[in-house]
Design a protein around this motif. Sequence first.
Motif, short mmCIF file in Angstrom:
data_model
loop_
_atom_site.label_atom_id
_atom_site.label_comp_id
_atom_site.label_asym_id
_atom_site.label_seq_id
_atom_site.Cartn_x
_atom_site.Cartn_y
_atom_site.Cartn_z
N SER A 31 53.12 43.26 39.57
CA SER A 31 52.94 41.87 39.20
C SER A 31 51.48 41.47 39.41
O SER A 31 50.84 41.90 40.39
CB SER A 31 53.82 40.96 40.06
OG SER A 31 55.18 41.15 39.77
N THR A 71 55.51 42.11 34.20
CA THR A 71 54.77 43.10 34.98
C THR A 71 53.90 43.93 34.04
O THR A 71 54.09 43.92 32.81
CB THR A 71 55.71 44.04 35.74
OG1 THR A 71 56.57 44.71 34.80
CG2 THR A 71 56.56 43.26 36.74
N LEU A 115 48.56 37.97 38.43
CA LEU A 115 48.51 36.54 38.13
C LEU A 115 47.16 36.22 37.52
O LEU A 115 46.12 36.37 38.17
CB LEU A 115 48.71 35.71 39.40
CG LEU A 115 48.70 34.19 39.24
CD1 LEU A 115 49.78 33.74 38.26
CD2 LEU A 115 48.90 33.50 40.59
N ASN A 128 58.97 35.09 40.83
CA ASN A 128 58.43 33.73 40.80
C ASN A 128 59.52 32.70 40.49
O ASN A 128 59.24 31.56 40.12
CB ASN A 128 57.28 33.60 39.80
CG ASN A 128 57.72 33.88 38.36
OD1 ASN A 128 58.92 34.06 38.09
ND2 ASN A 128 56.78 33.92 37.44
N SER A 174 53.33 34.29 40.31
CA SER A 174 52.99 35.50 39.55
C SER A 174 53.13 35.21 38.06
O SER A 174 53.71 34.19 37.67
CB SER A 174 53.91 36.68 39.92
OG SER A 174 55.22 36.49 39.40
#
Length: 304
Positions: free
Chosen positions: A181, A214, A183, A273, A210
């Motif tokens: 993950s 992914t 951000l 999240n 996040s």
Amino acid sequence: MRVLILGGNTGFIGSHLSTKLKDPFQCDFVSMRNLSWATDNILADCMINLVGKAHDFTGKATESDFFFANFELAKKAFDLFISSQAKLFIHISSLAAIEEVESAKSLSENASYNSVSPYGRSKQAAEEWLLSQKLPTDKKLIILRPPMVHGAGDKGNLKQLFSIVSKGIPYPLVRFKNKRSFLSIDNFCFYIEQILLQNKKLSSGIYHLSDDETLSSNEIVKIMKQETGLKVPCFPLPKRIISFLSKLGDHTRAFPLNTWRLKKLTSNLVVSNKKIKVALAIERLPKTAKEGLRDTIRALKQQH
């Protein structure tokens, strides 16, 4: 809303927040190195603690350096909040407070602490101290745990990987399959904006941030190659050879890969999240993980 941000507006995250929040909010940035601004009457509705020490690619930072920036200054910031008129304290922690290397499952806010580096341990210590403090009934504490935040001006591991790819060095980690993950800085700023606008919906506590999707290391390198136009060859070395070579990097900075960076690039580390999105009724973040990554790579390309 009057927002007081502890930490300069020239750093990576601070510079982006100063741009994103200047229109909807009255924002002031102050330093924790010089507390001449800290009068008995701090006029703010919310205080955001950005102060901290993260990246150390020189290897010179000591454990006490991390604990001073990430723990001692967090305590001082919270004490200023308690004595101020502000009702909301947002502390920017890190996923490293609970996990830095690998997790087999998506990490929720109630995961056990498993920090292993001075950075992670100092972030954990700050969280534990903050959560142990007694809050006045009219004040609220929000602790945010983002994974790696990236964007223009970022100096973290993505920049290190980009420097390898941009030099045309054959990429050797193809055999490693992982999910991590991240951000993007745009999504980070969006989360902060929504928390400020809708903070009444949130209870005091910890929230993970996040991107929604992914990324694997192989996907990141593929996108880097697409954005730069470089025909960087792949050189899929066996995992055991990569592991051996990374140990050499532990003893010399001349080698671009060490055991810690190898773990960061190839292990699984996924964040949930869900809690923050449900609380704030967020259906979709402004950027997908790949869109945010492409923005970062274009910024790195301009700097290169």
